[in-house]
Design a protein around this motif. Structure first.
Motif, PDB file in Angstrom:
ATOM      1  N   TRP A 103       0.800  -1.263   0.057  1.00 41.54           N
ATOM      2  CA  TRP A 103       0.048   0.090   0.087  1.00 41.54           C
ATOM      3  C   TRP A 103       0.959   1.215   0.143  1.00 41.54           C
ATOM      4  N   PHE A 104       1.974   1.088   0.688  1.00 42.42           N
ATOM      5  CA  PHE A 104       2.675   2.492   1.169  1.00 42.42           C
ATOM      6  C   PHE A 104       4.056   2.398   0.248  1.00 42.42           C
ATOM      7  N   ASP A 105       4.432   1.483  -0.314  1.00 43.30           N
ATOM      8  CA  ASP A 105       5.836   1.492  -0.972  1.00 43.30           C
ATOM      9  C   ASP A 105       6.183   2.601  -1.973  1.00 43.30           C
ATOM     10  N   SER A 106       5.086   3.066  -2.404  1.00 38.97           N
ATOM     11  CA  SER A 106       5.193   3.855  -3.617  1.00 38.97           C
ATOM     12  C   SER A 106       5.186   5.337  -3.308  1.00 38.97           C
ATOM     13  N   SER A 107       4.668   5.697  -1.882  1.00 36.75           N
ATOM     14  CA  SER A 107       4.285   7.071  -1.381  1.00 36.75           C
ATOM     15  C   SER A 107       5.028   7.536  -0.230  1.00 36.75           C
ATOM     16  N   VAL A 112       9.035   5.600   7.504  1.00 33.74           N
ATOM     17  CA  VAL A 112       7.621   5.499   7.946  1.00 33.74           C
ATOM     18  C   VAL A 112       7.199   4.418   7.932  1.00 33.74           C
ATOM     19  N   ILE A 113       7.280   3.497   6.655  1.00 34.78           N
ATOM     20  CA  ILE A 113       7.068   2.368   6.258  1.00 34.78           C
ATOM     21  C   ILE A 113       7.384   1.178   7.166  1.00 34.78           C
ATOM     22  N   ALA A 114       8.793   1.225   7.817  1.00 35.57           N
ATOM     23  CA  ALA A 114       9.205   0.261   8.779  1.00 35.57           C
ATOM     24  C   ALA A 114       8.437   0.354   9.863  1.00 35.57           C
ATOM     25  N   PRO A 115       8.048   1.340  10.586  1.00 30.85           N
ATOM     26  CA  PRO A 115       7.263   1.344  11.857  1.00 30.85           C
ATOM     27  C   PRO A 115       5.798   0.801  11.654  1.00 30.85           C
ATOM     28  N   ARG A 177       3.473  -8.620  -6.494  1.00 31.04           N
ATOM     29  CA  ARG A 177       4.517  -7.834  -7.163  1.00 31.04           C
ATOM     30  C   ARG A 177       5.743  -7.523  -5.984  1.00 31.04           C
ATOM     31  N   THR A 178       6.788  -7.238  -6.448  1.00 35.10           N
ATOM     32  CA  THR A 178       8.187  -6.807  -5.854  1.00 35.10           C
ATOM     33  C   THR A 178       7.705  -5.500  -5.220  1.00 35.10           C
ATOM     34  N   PHE A 179       8.085  -5.398  -4.042  1.00 33.46           N
ATOM     35  CA  PHE A 179       8.061  -4.229  -3.388  1.00 33.46           C
ATOM     36  C   PHE A 179       8.813  -3.125  -4.044  1.00 33.46           C
ATOM     37  N   GLU A 180       8.773  -1.916  -4.093  1.00 36.24           N
ATOM     38  CA  GLU A 180       9.654  -0.633  -4.281  1.00 36.24           C
ATOM     39  C   GLU A 180      10.588  -0.705  -3.358  1.00 36.24           C
ATOM     40  N   GLU A 181      11.695  -0.117  -3.672  1.00 34.49           N
ATOM     41  CA  GLU A 181      12.964  -0.437  -2.542  1.00 34.49           C
ATOM     42  C   GLU A 181      12.862   0.392  -1.430  1.00 34.49           C
TER      43      GLU A 181
END
Length: 365
Positions: A103-107, A112-115, A177-181
């Motif tokens: 949901w959040f890998d592109s934004s 922020v994503i890790a927590p 799909r593969t996550f963004e880096e």
């Protein structure tokens, strides 16, 4: 037998060590029966696990998952609950981690994503543990039976979701799909490089540090909080806990929520740290191996870390052993792992009375 006269290190360190040595002795007999040299095999196993940087990285990578599931088992066990559902809770926890990343890998950035992924893994893992906890606390259903059954339900649910909802379009395999880096946990060799520490590449990633933090959290919770006192009282004597004013049903539920949340962190290592996509069977039996890790570690975070590294060494060193000596197949390596589990778990009390009796007689003399 008066346990107070037995040194603490005997129960925590000596007895588990002897049990592991017995397991390795029987493993040596198995290797001898195959016509191979046990000393040579042990050398390959140790070298594969600790002999070079990449091997150490793989050992600690495997150990990370086992720390999470070992802690999950230990927290529940301290409250007198045998949570065998770590496999399913890790599976669903990985779903929570994966959904956050998708949901959040592109934004959002990684910080922020890790927590959010940590929260997602904990919430999904805890939610999967909640139903067996509720059934145990409010309906009297045995937690062992319900958690085992929920492992199978989790597996079927993940197959359904990945095949019908989360699979990447145009892809045959049931993977997302593969996550963004921006949603990839950094590898340890990447984290340490800015400090001038050069490490060989391996799957070991930042989730290992989170596993160590969780060990500190569990230690503090169980032995240094009022909640931990309630937890240990319930596990020691449920009737006494009631007379002490403890709501056993409430404690049962929140203990299982914590246990499920800890198991859910396996997804951080596997989904966010290594595979970078949601996929099937990423738990690979870590939930069940965590039971042995917890028992071998005497349900203490320090012991769990040591036991997890031992099992991680068996995983990684076993691969090296099977490669170097083709006669010792991966199935034989599984037998060796099983013997360690057998002697550390089911047979852990085989020599306990004799060893403790020796130290009691020594202290009296």
């Amino acid at each position: 037998m008066n346990q107070a006269k037995v040194p603490v290190w005997v129960s925590i360190a000596l007895i588990p060590f002897i049990n592991v040595m017995l397991a390795f002795f029987v493993s040596a007999l198995v290797i001898l029966a195959l016509g191979e040299d046990p000393i040579e095999a042990a050398g390959y196993l140790i070298y594969g696990a600790f002999g070079y940087e990449e091997g150490i990285g793989y050992t600690l990578y495997y150990a990370t998952n086992l720390i999470f599931t070992g802690l999950a088992v230990s927290v529940a066990f301290k409250a007198g609950l045998f949570n065998i559902g770590g496999e399913g809770q890790a599976y669903i926890g990985g779903l929570g981690v994966g959904l956050v990343c998708l949901w959040f890998d592109s934004s959002l950035p990684l910080m922020v994503i890790a927590p959010l992924a940590i929260i997602g893994g904990a919430l999904f893992g805890a939610a999967w543990a909640y139903i067996p906890a509720y059934l145990q606390a409010r309906r009297g259903s045995h937690v062992v039976i319900t958690t085992i059954m929920f492992n199978f339900i989790a597996s079927s649910l993940m197959v359904y979701l990945l095949v019908n909802w989360l699979k990447q379009d145009g892809r045959m395999s049931p993977n997302s799909r593969t996550f963004e880096e921006s949603a990839w946990l950094p590898y340890m060799h990447e984290l340490l490089a800015p400090f001038g520490i050069e490490l060989s590449e391996s799957p070991l990633n930042a989730s290992f540090l989170w596993a160590l933090i969780c060990c500190v959290f569990v230690w503090g919770l169980i032995w240094h909080t009022r909640w931990g006192y309630q937890l240990r009282t319930l596990g020691t004597n449920a009737t006494a806990a009631v007379y002490a004013g403890i709501d056993n049903s409430k404690v049962t539920i929140w203990v299982m929520l914590i246990s499920g949340g800890l198991a859910g962190f396996v997804g951080l290592n596997e989904i966010m740290g290594v595979n970078h996509s949601l996929l099937l069977n990423f738990t690979a039996g870590y939930g069940f191996a965590g039971i042995a890790v917890s028992l071998m570690g005497r349900n203490h975070p320090v012991g769990i870390i040591v036991a997890a590294i031992l099992f991680g060494a068996l995983y990684q060193g076993g691969s090296e052993l099977a490669f170097e000596i083709p006669t010792i197949t991966p199935e034989i390596v599984v037998v060796i792992q099983g013997l360690v589990i057998l002697f550390s778990g089911a047979l852990e009390n085989m020599l306990k009375d004799r060893i403790e009796g020796f130290f009691i007689r020594k202290s009296v003399a």
